[in-house]
Design a protein around this motif. Structure first.
Motif, short mmCIF file in Angstrom:
data_model
loop_
_atom_site.label_atom_id
_atom_site.label_comp_id
_atom_site.label_asym_id
_atom_site.label_seq_id
_atom_site.Cartn_x
_atom_site.Cartn_y
_atom_site.Cartn_z
N UNK A 194 0.91 -1.21 -0.04
CA UNK A 194 -0.11 0.22 0.08
C UNK A 194 0.94 1.16 -0.31
N UNK A 195 2.11 1.03 1.13
CA UNK A 195 2.63 2.26 0.59
C UNK A 195 3.85 2.98 -0.54
N UNK A 196 3.97 1.43 -0.80
CA UNK A 196 4.24 1.77 -2.59
C UNK A 196 3.43 2.03 -3.62
N UNK A 197 2.54 1.45 -3.69
CA UNK A 197 1.36 1.26 -4.19
C UNK A 197 0.37 3.31 -4.68
N UNK A 198 0.26 3.38 -3.06
CA UNK A 198 -0.17 4.47 -2.83
C UNK A 198 -2.06 4.17 -3.32
N UNK A 199 -2.28 3.01 -3.09
CA UNK A 199 -3.79 2.94 -3.18
C UNK A 199 -4.02 2.30 -1.84
N UNK A 200 -5.33 2.41 -1.61
CA UNK A 200 -6.61 2.29 -0.36
C UNK A 200 -6.08 1.02 -0.45
N UNK A 201 -5.75 -0.13 0.88
CA UNK A 201 -5.82 -1.48 0.48
C UNK A 201 -7.19 -1.94 1.11
N UNK A 202 -8.23 -0.98 1.49
CA UNK A 202 -9.77 -1.62 1.35
C UNK A 202 -10.46 -0.57 1.18
N UNK A 203 -11.64 -0.61 0.55
CA UNK A 203 -11.91 0.11 0.07
C UNK A 203 -13.85 0.23 1.16
N UNK A 204 -13.98 0.69 1.76
CA UNK A 204 -15.14 0.71 2.65
C UNK A 204 -16.53 1.19 1.75
N UNK A 217 -2.68 -7.50 -4.30
CA UNK A 217 -2.02 -7.89 -5.19
C UNK A 217 -1.44 -8.25 -6.32
N UNK A 218 -3.23 -9.30 -7.04
CA UNK A 218 -2.63 -9.53 -7.85
C UNK A 218 -2.47 -7.92 -8.76
N UNK A 219 -3.19 -6.93 -8.31
CA UNK A 219 -3.16 -5.20 -9.19
C UNK A 219 -1.32 -5.21 -9.55
N UNK A 220 -0.95 -5.39 -8.29
CA UNK A 220 0.57 -5.36 -8.21
C UNK A 220 1.63 -5.61 -9.44
N UNK A 221 0.93 -7.33 -9.05
CA UNK A 221 1.90 -8.34 -10.24
C UNK A 221 2.07 -7.70 -11.33
N UNK A 222 -0.09 -7.62 -11.61
CA UNK A 222 -0.11 -7.11 -13.40
C UNK A 222 0.96 -5.46 -14.47
N UNK A 223 1.16 -4.81 -13.00
CA UNK A 223 1.52 -3.75 -13.32
C UNK A 223 2.77 -4.23 -13.96
N UNK A 224 3.48 -4.62 -12.68
CA UNK A 224 5.04 -4.69 -13.35
C UNK A 224 4.84 -5.89 -13.97
N UNK A 225 4.09 -6.88 -14.40
CA UNK A 225 4.14 -7.74 -16.10
C UNK A 225 4.03 -6.99 -17.13
N UNK A 226 3.09 -5.72 -16.86
CA UNK A 226 3.35 -4.90 -17.86
C UNK A 226 4.46 -3.98 -17.50
N UNK A 227 5.31 -3.45 -16.81
CA UNK A 227 6.50 -2.52 -16.56
C UNK A 227 5.30 -1.40 -16.59
N UNK A 252 14.90 2.48 -8.23
CA UNK A 252 15.40 1.16 -7.13
C UNK A 252 15.05 0.56 -5.76
N UNK A 253 14.25 1.63 -5.20
CA UNK A 253 14.00 1.56 -3.55
C UNK A 253 12.73 1.00 -3.85
N UNK A 254 11.98 2.24 -5.00
CA UNK A 254 10.91 1.42 -5.64
C UNK A 254 10.63 -0.41 -5.30
N UNK A 255 11.59 -0.96 -6.56
CA UNK A 255 11.42 -1.86 -6.54
C UNK A 255 11.81 -2.99 -5.26
N UNK A 256 12.30 -1.94 -4.48
CA UNK A 256 13.35 -2.98 -3.38
C UNK A 256 12.55 -3.35 -2.50
N UNK A 257 11.77 -2.20 -2.39
CA UNK A 257 10.15 -3.08 -1.32
C UNK A 257 8.82 -3.02 -2.13
N UNK A 258 9.06 -3.64 -3.19
CA UNK A 258 7.94 -4.68 -3.79
C UNK A 258 8.48 -5.56 -3.43
N UNK A 259 9.59 -6.11 -4.07
CA UNK A 259 10.33 -7.75 -4.00
C UNK A 259 9.84 -7.87 -2.54
#
Length: 309
Positions: A200-210, A220-230, A245-252
């Motif tokens: 959530x910190x990396x993606x700046x997207x709310x984890x739960x939308x009430x 997590x699927x959203x994160x993987x999809x965006x990584x795959x599509x660069x 580099x910091x972004x990728x480190x935190x994602x991994x």
């Protein structure tokens, strides 16, 4: 202490939080718990848990009040409030953005605090509610873990614990907390929550939308999809090579933390090493096989995301 409760900092299902001042002039936070909140178990749990701790990344309990149904906790004051307001931006349009270095240092601090709770105390403390709302930032943006109402103790040598109920906030809870077939509940459950928070910190997207009736895509699927599509994960401007580099480190690191089975997740000590190391050669972890979060009704939870500030 609170000047007749004149400065209100926040409110949630547990009660109301006010700013106060003690006799030496130092500011404090006074958390007044609702009189109708259960049988006082959360209050006792919080006092018992946090009174055993002393760490720069764990909020300091200065005192408490207990008079009949009236319960209050007094904490050190954290000038920058919760991490949530910095990464969600909802209702905080004037809140400045955190730099990538800020995010990395905050991630490290939270990891160090959790590592201390898991193995630095005489009794291992499992938090069970790690999320941005429960991470407070001081004037220097040093993160401190707060809200121990759902914490549990276990012996440092115990690998798993028994739990009679699911606990935590929907969207951050490890699969094994909801379903024992995924494995035993342990300190690795906090690792999962930490990983979801890091995403959530990396993606700046709310984890739960009430406000949403249903989730359009598992986070997590959203994160993987965006990584795959660069595709870029953040929309607040172009980032340079060092920030990338910091972004990728935190994602991994975060994707390792949210592995479906507890045995596949790193310890918090390992997380710290990963955050501090060169991640260029670190391979991406396998995609968790869960395609959607565990199905569980809100009535089964001891606390929902609406009950915290």
């Amino acid at each position: 202490m609170t000047n007749n409760f004149s400065v209100k900092l926040g409110e949630g299902g547990f009660g109301v939080v006010y700013k106060g001042e003690i006799l030496n002039g130092n500011p404090v936070v006074v958390k007044i718990l609702n009189a109708s909140k259960g049988n006082g178990k959360d209050f006792i749990n919080e006092v018992a848990s946090i009174s055993r701790t002393s760490h720069v990344n764990v909020v300091q309990l200065l005192g408490f009040c207990l008079e009949g149904n009236k319960k209050a906790l007094i904490y050190e004051y954290m000038a920058n409030g919760s991490l949530d307001k910095f990464i969600s931006k909802k209702g905080f349009e004037r809140t400045p953005s955190l730099s990538w270095d800020n995010l990395l240092q905050i991630a490290k601090g939270i990891a160090q605090g959790l590592d201390y709770l898991h193995k630095g105390c005489n009794t291992r403390i499992l938090h069970f509610d790690i999320k941005p709302h429960n991470i407070l930032l001081d004037e220097d943006l040093c993160p401190k873990i707060s809200d121990f109402g759902l914490a549990k103790f276990c012996h440092p040598k115990e690998s798993t614990i028994l739990m009679s109920d699911a606990r935590g906030t929907i969207g951050y809870v490890a699969p094994e907390v909801c379903n024992k077939h995924f494995g035993g509940v342990s300190h690795k459950s906090d690792v999962y929550s930490y990983g979801m928070m890091l995403l959530e910190m990396v993606g700046v997207r709310k984890n739960i939308n009430v406000d949403a009736t249903e989730t359009s895509e598992y986070f997590p699927d959203w994160i993987y999809r965006r990584l795959e599509q660069e595709e870029d994960l953040r929309t607040d401007g172009v980032i340079d090579t060092e920030e990338k580099e910091i972004e990728r480190r935190m994602i991994v690191v975060s994707l390792w933390c949210i592995q479906t089975f507890p045995k596949d997740r790193p310890t918090m000590s390992r997380v710290i090493d990963m955050l501090e190391g060169n991640m260029n050669s670190q391979e991406m972890p396998p995609k968790p096989f869960l395609s959607s979060p565990p199905t569980i009704s809100e009535s089964e939870w001891t606390r929902s995301s609406l009950e915290s500030v």
